[in-house]
Design an enzyme around this catalytic site. Structure first.
Site, PDB file in Angstrom:
ATOM      1  N   LYS A 107       3.903  22.836  -1.707  1.00 13.65           N
ATOM      2  CA  LYS A 107       3.140  21.270  -1.952  1.00 13.65           C
ATOM      3  C   LYS A 107       1.596  21.223  -2.525  1.00 13.65           C
ATOM      4  CE  LYS A 107       4.229  17.090  -1.353  1.00 13.65           C
ATOM      5  NZ  LYS A 107       6.228  16.630  -1.943  1.00 13.65           N
TER       6      LYS A 107
HETATM    7  P1  NAD Z   1       2.963   6.480  -3.958  1.00 10.68           P
HETATM    8  O1  NAD Z   1       2.323   6.511  -4.393  1.00 10.68           O
HETATM    9  O2  NAD Z   1       4.007   5.835  -5.042  1.00 10.68           O
HETATM   10  O3  NAD Z   1       3.818   5.039  -2.915  1.00 10.68           O
HETATM   11  C1  NAD Z   1       3.670   5.251  -1.222  1.00 10.68           C
HETATM   12  C2  NAD Z   1       3.172   2.637  -0.917  1.00 10.68           C
HETATM   13  O4  NAD Z   1       3.123   2.796   0.621  1.00 10.68           O
HETATM   14  C3  NAD Z   1       2.063   2.246  -1.681  1.00 10.68           C
HETATM   15  O5  NAD Z   1       2.948   1.265  -2.245  1.00 10.68           O
HETATM   16  C4  NAD Z   1       1.246   2.098  -0.023  1.00 10.68           C
HETATM   17  O6  NAD Z   1       0.375   1.123  -0.160  1.00 10.68           O
HETATM   18  C5  NAD Z   1       2.178   2.642   0.773  1.00 10.68           C
HETATM   19  N1  NAD Z   1       2.008   2.834   1.437  1.00 10.68           N
HETATM   20  C6  NAD Z   1       0.595   3.560   2.292  1.00 10.68           C
HETATM   21  N2  NAD Z   1       0.093   2.945   3.369  1.00 10.68           N
HETATM   22  C7  NAD Z   1       1.576   2.413   3.580  1.00 10.68           C
HETATM   23  C8  NAD Z   1       0.986   2.241   5.659  1.00 10.68           C
HETATM   24  N3  NAD Z   1       0.974   2.538   5.760  1.00 10.68           N
HETATM   25  N4  NAD Z   1       2.879   1.485   5.452  1.00 10.68           N
HETATM   26  C9  NAD Z   1       3.339   0.720   4.894  1.00 10.68           C
HETATM   27  N5  NAD Z   1       3.295   1.374   3.596  1.00 10.68           N
HETATM   28  C10 NAD Z   1       2.282   2.161   2.987  1.00 10.68           C
HETATM   29  O7  NAD Z   1       4.272   7.216  -2.999  1.00 10.68           O
HETATM   30  P2  NAD Z   1       5.397   7.675  -3.718  1.00 10.68           P
HETATM   31  O8  NAD Z   1       5.438   8.859  -4.598  1.00 10.68           O
HETATM   32  O9  NAD Z   1       5.998   6.687  -3.914  1.00 10.68           O
HETATM   33  O10 NAD Z   1       5.495   8.520  -2.396  1.00 10.68           O
HETATM   34  C11 NAD Z   1       6.167   7.594  -1.133  1.00 10.68           C
HETATM   35  C12 NAD Z   1       6.672   8.750  -0.409  1.00 10.68           C
HETATM   36  O11 NAD Z   1       7.793   9.775  -1.114  1.00 10.68           O
HETATM   37  C13 NAD Z   1       6.015  10.623   0.299  1.00 10.68           C
HETATM   38  O12 NAD Z   1       6.482  10.629   1.518  1.00 10.68           O
HETATM   39  C14 NAD Z   1       6.396  10.786  -0.216  1.00 10.68           C
HETATM   40  O13 NAD Z   1       6.291  12.714  -0.151  1.00 10.68           O
HETATM   41  C15 NAD Z   1       8.464  10.925  -0.750  1.00 10.68           C
HETATM   42  N6  NAD Z   1       8.502  11.491  -1.991  1.00 10.68           N
HETATM   43  C16 NAD Z   1       8.029  11.047  -3.526  1.00 10.68           C
HETATM   44  C17 NAD Z   1       8.671  11.096  -4.327  1.00 10.68           C
HETATM   45  C18 NAD Z   1       7.531  11.002  -6.173  1.00 10.68           C
HETATM   46  O14 NAD Z   1       8.550  11.160  -6.604  1.00 10.68           O
HETATM   47  N7  NAD Z   1       6.893  10.334  -5.782  1.00 10.68           N
HETATM   48  C19 NAD Z   1       9.066  12.982  -4.073  1.00 10.68           C
HETATM   49  C20 NAD Z   1       9.936  13.081  -3.216  1.00 10.68           C
HETATM   50  C21 NAD Z   1       9.527  12.636  -2.238  1.00 10.68           C
END
Ligand code: NAD
Length: 476
Positions: A107
């Site tokens: 990561k």
């Molecule tokens: P992203 O940046 O696209 O979206 C995150 C969202 O959460 C944003 O809209 C942000 O405004 C919101 N956010 C941030 N802080 C917040 C809070 N305190 N309360 C409410 N909302 C809040 O990120 P993502 O890629 O969607 O990732 C989200 C989660 O999923 C993370 O934990 C990441 O590790 C996990 N994840 C992502 C992927 C991927 O393919 N993108 C894959 C596996 C896991």
């Protein structure tokens, strides 16, 4: 409020790991080898921005190299730190093993608030970070392959891929150095939606077995289930969109950084998403009640809670008040180890992160294979498949003519049957298959072992066994 100190994210992952290995019969040395994080690199670099040099700190952590390349996203957020990156790298190891993506776990993260920078500034910073990692082989198609995570997406992956290609001009496999790229830069159809799509497939598989549904105190199918989602970013948006538009679920709550929206008769996910993109927040959205304390909405009554933003949001301070009988961890680590204990005692069913959000790495795996094979999935077979299906249809038509009958299939049968699968259909089929098989492997352990009472422990048991088998086979 509890006075017990919450463990850090990495400690939380280790506690959950320990709970599972206590039920296994691994040699202690091997257990320790699997648990520990192999290496974490910290890079500090300067970029000249707005007339001054700004120093940035980034990390790339490699948890386990039992398979290579290692794989894991790169996160851009001001709160990124070594503990978090190591926890996320460990989760990647277990996740890849569980869904049989042939990677070790890694990561990365950069301490930056991406919203504070112009696009051209972010490009400079991303390229410099990629340079620092690539020159240490921490980005490399055969050793370490990043992907998007919080705060990064297709755009950043395209910059990283291009930076690597510039530094390795004769590497024919350069595009495989990172996944989650845009389609026109070596990406694959269906990657952007993949993690949210995986959450949908995971829930569909959960609802296929009435015994699982009953364990959560629910009944029936996804149709009509009331869902609250935290985070309407890549993962949360796609999960909420597919579940409401394709499976009849009702999204009654959406939590974002500036509060929560609630509408008991359902929110229009696309409309909220557009509002968020336009206004930078959800407040002011017309068709819902807005409350500033978004986290309180986590405690609202619903059938399914989907934390899809960040880690540690369900913790010792609020776990007792969480009413959802089913939680699916779309984010990594949203439930702390302490909260997990409380929720398990309450009978809450948790579909764990290492499985629930594995759709991203699964489709990343397909993208990596596509890059190495230098050909789009389906390109060779599609028309041949169509021609063979046409033969069957022609035969059926001439047979019915010969029998003096009219063959009248349903109106869209021919259109659907004759069409050869394109890349997107193949990706979705591969993802669906992966999510079903991985869930079934957890379900088997959950149902069959009297000492396993939750899906997270089942997931750890399945994945740790696979990692252990890998180490045993190849030696250390
Ligand atoms: P992203 O940046 O696209 O979206 C995150 C969202 O959460 C944003 O809209 C942000 O405004 C919101 N956010 C941030 N802080 C917040 C809070 N305190 N309360 C409410 N909302 C809040 O990120 P993502 O890629 O969607 O990732 C989200 C989660 O999923 C993370 O934990 C990441 O590790 C996990 N994840 C992502 C992927 C991927 O393919 N993108 C894959 C596996 C896991």
């Amino acid at each position: 409020m509890s006075t017990i100190k919450e463990p850090s994210f990495r400690e939380s992952v280790d506690l959950m790991f320990n709970r599972a290995v206590a039920l296994m019969d691994l040699p202690p040395g091997l257990e320790e080898k699997i648990r520990v994080c192999n290496a974490t690199y910290t890079v500090r670099f300067g970029v000249r921005l707005r007339g001054e040099i700004q120093t940035f700190t980034g990390y790339r952590s490699v948890h386990s190299e039992h398979m290579e390349p290692v794989k894991g996203g790169i996160r851009f957020a001001p709160s990124v730190n070594q503990d978090e990156v190591e926890a996320l790298a460990a989760l990647m190891t277990y996740k890849c093993a569980l869904v049989e993506a042939p990677f070790g776990g890694s990561k990365g993260g950069l301490c930056i608030n991406p919203w504070e920078y112009e696009e051209h500034e972010l490009e400079l910073v991303t390229r410099r970070f990629a340079y620092e990692l690539a020159k240490r082989d921490l980005i490399n198609p055969s050793q370490n392959v990043p992907a998007p995570d919080m705060g990064t997406g297709e755009r950043e992956m395209a910059w990283i891929a291009d930076q690597y290609a510039r530094m390795n001009t004769t590497d024919i496999n350069a595009r495989a150095c990172v996944t989650g790229k845009p389609l026109n830069a070596g990406g694959i159809s269906g990657r952007v939606e993949a993690t949210g799509r995986g959450v949908q497939y995971a829930l569909k598989e959960f609802f296929r077995d009435p015994r699982d549904v009953e364990k959560a105190g629910l009944a029936g199918s996804l149709d009509g289930k009331r869902i609250i989602v935290q985070g309407l970013g890549n993962v949360g948006y796609h999960a909420a969109k597919f579940l409401s538009q394709e499976n009849g679920a009702v999204i009654i709550g959406i939590i974002e950084r500036d509060g929560g929206l609630f509408n008991a008769s359902g929110l229009d996910v696309d409309a909220v998403h557009q509002w968020l993109a336009k206004h930078g927040g959800i407040s002011g959205y017309p068709d819902a009640t807005h409350s500033e304390n978004g986290a309180a909405l986590l405690e609202e009554e619903c059938d399914i809670l989907i934390p899809a933003a960040l880690e540690g949001v369900i913790n010792l301070t609020n776990a007792e008040r969480i009413k959802a009988p089913l939680i699916i961890e779309a984010a990594n680590g949203p439930v702390t180890a302490g909260a997990d204990d409380i929720l398990r005692k309450k009978g809450t069913v948790i579909i764990p992160d290492m499985y629930a959000n594995a759709g991203g790495v699964t489709v990343s795996y397909f993208e990596w294979v596509k890059n190495l094979s230098h050909i789009r999935f389906g390109r060779m077979q599609r028309r041949q498949e169509e021609a063979r299906h046409q033969l069957v249809v022609d035969q059926l038509e001439s047979l019915s003519d010969a029998m003096g009958k009219t063959w009248s299939p349903s109106p869209d049968f021919k259109q659907k049957y004759l069409r050869g699968a394109d890349e997107l259909e193949l990706v979705r089929s591969g993802l669906d298959d992966t999510m079903r098989i991985a869930y079934q492997s957890m379900r088997e352990v959950w149902h069959d072992r009297a000492d396993v009472n939750d899906l997270r422990t089942a997931a750890y048991l399945v994945s740790i066994n696979k990692v252990a088998a890998s180490y045993r086979a190849k030696g250390l």
